[in-house]
Design a protein around this motif. Structure first.
Motif, PDB file in Angstrom:
ATOM      1  N   ARG A   1       7.290  -4.476   3.275  1.00  0.00           N
ATOM      2  CA  ARG A   1       8.454  -4.028   2.507  1.00  0.00           C
ATOM      3  C   ARG A   1       8.258  -4.140   1.010  1.00  0.00           C
ATOM      4  O   ARG A   1       8.012  -3.147   0.346  1.00  0.00           O
ATOM      5  N   PRO A   2       8.379  -5.331   0.368  1.00  0.00           N
ATOM      6  CA  PRO A   2       8.184  -5.299  -1.087  1.00  0.00           C
ATOM      7  C   PRO A   2       6.719  -4.987  -1.368  1.00  0.00           C
ATOM      8  O   PRO A   2       5.825  -5.420  -0.650  1.00  0.00           O
ATOM      9  N   ALA A   3       6.481  -4.220  -2.396  1.00  0.00           N
ATOM     10  CA  ALA A   3       5.117  -3.816  -2.704  1.00  0.00           C
ATOM     11  C   ALA A   3       4.258  -5.031  -3.011  1.00  0.00           C
ATOM     12  O   ALA A   3       4.646  -5.889  -3.804  1.00  0.00           O
TER      13      ALA A   3
ATOM     14  N   GLY B   1       0.052  -3.994  -6.306  1.00  0.00           N
ATOM     15  CA  GLY B   1       0.857  -3.331  -5.282  1.00  0.00           C
ATOM     16  C   GLY B   1       1.622  -2.142  -5.842  1.00  0.00           C
ATOM     17  O   GLY B   1       2.334  -1.464  -5.109  1.00  0.00           O
ATOM     18  N   GLY B   2       1.456  -1.900  -7.134  1.00  0.00           N
ATOM     19  CA  GLY B   2       2.113  -0.717  -7.694  1.00  0.00           C
ATOM     20  C   GLY B   2       3.357  -1.003  -8.496  1.00  0.00           C
ATOM     21  O   GLY B   2       4.134  -0.094  -8.777  1.00  0.00           O
ATOM     22  N   TRP B   3       3.556  -2.277  -8.878  1.00  0.00           N
ATOM     23  CA  TRP B   3       4.733  -2.595  -9.685  1.00  0.00           C
ATOM     24  C   TRP B   3       4.670  -1.845 -11.014  1.00  0.00           C
ATOM     25  O   TRP B   3       3.621  -1.829 -11.663  1.00  0.00           O
TER      26      TRP B   3
END
Lengths: 111, 417, 495
Positions: free
Chosen positions: B280-282, B297-299
């Motif tokens: 779920r969370p990146a 993770g792409g934040w």
């Protein structure tokens, strides 16, 4: 403590040290005084090698003495990469000479 | 105050936003068979695969080698589906999944192929869940992944910790893909550069393309900041800028660049072999072969209100690290040493599916493009396929889903992608 | 808010407090004082303050005044990030404690300087340390770093340190001064510079020379350290004669039987925060290379951000104090706590004193300028990045023809990626890059600034309550077609 060299400034009387304590370095007790840093206690005992660098295994010790060079790193209470020059001693503190994973360390790639 | 010193007395480093000096050499013309624009992973790897077939290449980049997306990503090798909510049709997945599997196989042997270490670890990847709902999503995903040929499996919490003992006890399970892993992007592209150079490829950095003219009778005349270049064919490997570049040849493609951020820690003893992601969370979390932990993770980055330039968002650093800490509690005492910005390319086909763009642009014969996201993992494979396409006209995998035609042209012609 | 509790920071705090401004002073060490006013640990009792030197005595006074001034003093707090532009958000953390973010309209940076790392063969051996390190050990911790010490450096400070260490009982066996013996021209310049209030500084210098002579400690002009010898630690030093540009002269080596080499070739400003905030820079080799451009009030190109003291360019503590005072007064005036007339009244004497000091500093700079040859003491086998153990030769080999940016070499070799965050290697790497590419040193960007500006534990900055990443999309700035520029993800896309 017997047989441990003492390189402390003794004959000038400019300061009076804090209470005597003992720190364990690589399992060996070293005398120290409250207020000293781990680096000072090491140097006072004539122990100048704090770690062996991970890639080449080269011995390292105190360089800048002010916490910016990150060379005087030891494993303190199980935690690696701790700057000995910024770590005040505590009675019974456990420190170890830090050895990085020198085998299998990545070489600098050829151009 | 005086500025004189033995090394000069002029004002120095110009603040971000201002132009640096350019080489003002007299324009001269150069010629090549294939002009590759973009010295990232795709550009350099394709230069090698083409060079191996005796095709002459010139690689240009307006900056330096491997400095953009290819050099700034966190080195994750993504195979399993990590964003189950993303929409892909079954048809698409049937073509896509085998490509991912093939990409994984290429990575597994990459160090032999490149003849050097690139910080490779292929010990599998874990996509973790913290709640039962999340685990249910994972189960569903694994079911259809397996149907399509991926060898993922659902693991219980204890099975996960048998593989990766340091994972948090709060995790309830996850999916494991043995083909996933990590590599060091800073070493991969330079290794391809060495091989490409050995096979005759040339490289010109600080060379920006400003115009691309398709010539009657074939070939292209390309205007750059260091002179004109005549090329029989062009490979657009310009990453997030591929759209702008393709527009110069009359085919603006919908590629967007998005600025994200990541962080890396001090070196620690090796305790984690797998690529860790969260359903779920990146999150992407890994321990490199140097012992450092990379967290990403792409934040998204943020924008500096005064300069308008992308900048590190401290709240995203905190949030990203927060997820990592929930998953790997021993990180608590590990020191963060650096954060940095990277750029990912984003492209959606006409059905809204997030896919790479690959192929020859039908309206511009001789103009090939490889662009889009996840091109670190898929990079070596797409580069091989590009070389195949450009030398034989065919590819050893069906690539219709990536065809430029499926991406139409940018609907809005705004330059602010 | 003031970051840095050395002479400049404390001076700013005191002037601001004098005008009734609310002040928070953040200092990463447990005690105030910075480097020159270093204070012994609170657990030590100081019996003979004078024996610790006049800086300690003067420093003690200032520290006490600062602690009693009503400023909020956050000792033991390290700044790891600063963002925003008026107000500024300053992220701090305390070792073994907590982290928080403080907000301020006016930020005065007084982060000081650190000893210039000078790579030469053997410089990583235990026993090779900086004058700052030696002083911390002997004066503050009261421990000798070795049995026989060779001092190697340049300028009045190497003399001062040598004398100070010897007075505290350290066995200083020799001093290497890289500059040539001051000739009549230099002496005249120094005398002129010393007139008008700087005579005490000159007298001090002469006193040091006399002390060394008196105690039979040889001072070798025109000599520099060539290498440190030893395997586990330093067991010897080799010095070499150097020309006026500090380039070694072949065939002039001489060996010293020492176990400790103390290097003092000046300082480099700690510039992480100004660079992080995008301050415009200018280049001055003698003040440490790239330094922030400042106006007459020491405000940087970022409004509300002042940079003072050695952290803005190395000029010594006397200058640092005056700069700090000026910044403190100016901030008080801009907040409205001081009217223009009173501010001018207070500023006048400070500016005059600075002008006085500048004359002497300029004279010293010509006498003791850094010789460009200093970058040539390292050989290809010498480690330049201490953290990642990368040699000069390895860096050289990775510089691509046509490259303009040392950051590209960083990504290939890992230099600058270790815990010291480039402090030890940045300067030398730029010099190597300048040499290889023919680009002048002053045109080369230093290694890219990014948070954290100090390594910080994950646990202190992680926020485990964030459920998901924000959905915003940050797109690349508009591309100028045909612009052969550096990365859009500016000023670098590094790791």
């Amino acid at each position: 403590m017997p047989n441990v060299e003492d390189r402390r400034v003794r004959d000038h009387g400019a300061i009076e040290r804090g209470p005597a304590v003992s720190v364990m370095v690589d399992g060996v007790p070293l005398p120290a005084y409250q207020g000293e840093t781990l680096a000072a206690a090491m140097l006072a005992a004539g122990r100048r090698v704090f770690r062996y660098a991970p890639r080449t295994g080269s011995p390292r010790g105190l360089f800048c003495g002010m916490g910016v060079c990150y060379d005087c790193l030891m494993v303190v209470e199980g935690r690696p990469n701790v700057r000995a020059c910024m770590t005040p001693v505590a009675d019974g503190m456990r420190a170890e000479t830090q050895r990085g994973p020198a085998e299998g360390a990545e070489p600098v790639p050829a151009p | 105050m005086s500025t004189d010193g033995p090394l000069g007395a002029r004002p120095s480093w110009t603040p971000p936003g201002e132009r640096g000096g350019e080489d003002r050499r007299a324009p001269r013309e150069d010629e090549t068979d294939v002009l590759i624009v973009g010295a990232g992973l795709i550009g350099c790897a394709t230069a090698y695969y083409l060079g191996r077939e005796g095709v002459e290449c010139l690689v240009v980049d307006r900056g330096e080698v491997n400095r953009e997306g290819s050099g700034a990503n966190a080195g994750s090798l993504h195979i399993q589906i990590r964003r189950p909510e993303r929409a892909y049709s079954d048809e698409t997945l049937r073509q896509f999944i085998p490509m991912k599997v093939a990409a994984g196989r290429l990575w597994a042997q990459i160090e032999q192929e490149l003849g050097c270490s690139v910080g490779l670890k292929v010990r599998g990847g874990l996509l973790v869940a913290e709640t039962d709902e999340e685990l249910a999503v994972i189960r569903e995903k694994v079911a259809y992944e397996r149907e399509l040929g991926l060898e993922t499996e659902v693991l219980s919490a204890s099975e996960m910790r048998a593989i990766a003992p340091n994972l948090s006890e709060h995790l309830v399970g996850g999916s494991f893909d043995p083909a996933e892993g990590l590599a060091n992007p800073l070493l991969v592209t330079p290794a391809y550069v060495r091989l490409a150079t050995a096979h005759g490829a040339r490289f010109r950095i600080h060379t920006a393309v400003s115009a691309t003219e398709a010539l009657r009778g074939g070939g292209f005349l390309v205007t750059t900041s260091t002179g004109m270049i005549r090329a029989k064919r062009i490979l657009n490997a310009a990453g997030p800028w591929a759209g702008t570049l393709a527009a110069m040849a009359g085919a603006p493609l919908p590629v967007e660049g998005r600025v994200i951020q990541a962080s890396v820690t001090e070196r620690r003893e090796p305790i984690l072999d797998q690529l860790i992601q969260h359903v779920r969370p990146a999150l992407s979390l890994k321990q490199t072969t140097y012992g450092t932990f990379m967290i990403g993770g792409g934040w998204p980055a943020t924008t500096d209100p005064q300069t308008g330039r992308p900048d590190i968002d401290p709240a995203c650093v905190a949030g990203n690290l927060g997820v990592a800490l929930r998953v790997l509690p021993m990180l608590r005492d590990v020191q963060v040493v650096r954060t940095w910005l990277g750029v990912i390319a984003h492209s959606l086909d006409r059905d809204g599916q997030r896919l790479q763009i690959f192929g020859e642009i039908p309206s511009v014969p001789g103009y090939f493009v490889v662009a889009g996201g996840t091109l670190f993992t898929m990079g070596p494979l797409f580069s091989r396929l590009a070389a195949e396409l450009m030398t034989t006209g065919r590819t050893s995998y069906p690539v219709d889903i990536f065809h430029p035609e499926r991406f139409g042209f940018a609907r809005s012609m705004s330059r602010r992608w | 808010m003031i970051v840095g509790g050395g002479p400049a920071g404390m001076a700013a705090a005191l002037e601001a407090r004098r005008a009734g401004v609310q002040v928070t002073l953040v200092e990463e060490r447990a005690t105030l004082g910075g480097q020159i006013y270093k204070q012994p640990p609170p657990e030590f009792a100081v019996r003979q303050p004078k024996a610790l030197g006049k800086e300690y005595v003067a420093g003690r006074v200032v520290v006490e005044r600062t602690l009693g001034s009503g400023a909020e003093v956050l000792a033991g707090h390290a700044v790891w990030n600063v963002w925003g532009r008026g107000p500024f958000d300053v992220a701090v953390y305390q070792h073994g404690g907590t982290a928080r973010t403080l907000r301020t309209e006016h930020l005065i940076l007084a982060t000081g300087a650190y000893d210039r790392p000078v790579p030469f063969p053997g410089w990583t051996l235990p026993g090779v340390l900086t004058t700052g390190g030696a002083q911390s050990m002997v004066k503050i911790q009261q421990v000798y770093p070795g049995r026989r010490i060779l001092m190697a450096g340049s300028g009045p400070l190497i003399l001062a340190f040598s004398v100070q260490l010897h007075k505290l009982g350290a066995n200083v066996v020799g001093v290497l001064e890289a500059a040539p013996q001051p000739g009549p021209g230099t002496v005249a310049r120094l005398l002129r510079g010393a007139l008008g209030g700087n005579l005490p500084l000159l007298r001090e210098g002469i006193g040091y020379l006399a002390y060394l002579r008196q105690h039979g400690i040889p001072l070798h002009y025109g000599h520099a350290i060539a290498r440190a010898e030893g395997t586990e630690q330093a067991t010897g030093a080799v010095a070499v004669q150097v020309d006026r540009d500090w380039r070694p002269i072949a065939g002039t080596e001489r060996r010293f039987d020492v176990d400790t080499i103390c290097i003092g070739y000046g300082f480099l400003p700690s510039l992480e925060i100004p660079r992080l905030l995008g301050c415009a820079l200018r280049y001055d080799e003698n003040q440490g290379g790239h330094i922030p451009a400042r106006d007459a009030d020491f405000q940087s190109s970022v409004p509300g951000l002042f940079v003072v003291g050695d952290g803005a360019g190395v000029a010594g503590s006397a200058v640092a104090i005056e700069e700090g005072r000026i910044a403190g007064i100016v901030v008080a005036r801009s907040i409205g706590r001081l009217d223009g007339a009173t501010a001018e009244e207070r500023l006048g004497p400070r500016r005059r004193r600075l002008a006085q000091l500048e004359r002497f500093r300029a004279a010293l700079a010509t006498a003791y300028r850094i010789g460009p040859g200093i970058y040539e003491w390292a050989t290809d086998e010498t480690v330049v990045c201490r953290c990642e153990e990368v040699t000069v030769g390895e860096v050289r080999r990775h510089i691509r023809p046509g490259s303009r940016d040392p950051n590209a070499v960083k990504s290939l070799t890992r230099i600058g990626m270790g815990l010291c965050q480039g402090h030890n290697c940045s300067q030398q790497v730029s010099a190597i890059f300048a040499q290889e590419t023919g680009r002048p040193l002053l045109e080369l960007p230093p290694l890219s600034p990014r948070p954290p500006v100090r390594p910080v534990p994950v646990g202190l900055i992680a926020d485990t309550s964030v459920p998901e990443m924000p959905s915003r999309i940050v797109r690349l700035p508009e591309v100028e077609v045909g612009d052969p520029q550096k990365s859009d993800v500016a000023p670098e896309a590094d790791r």
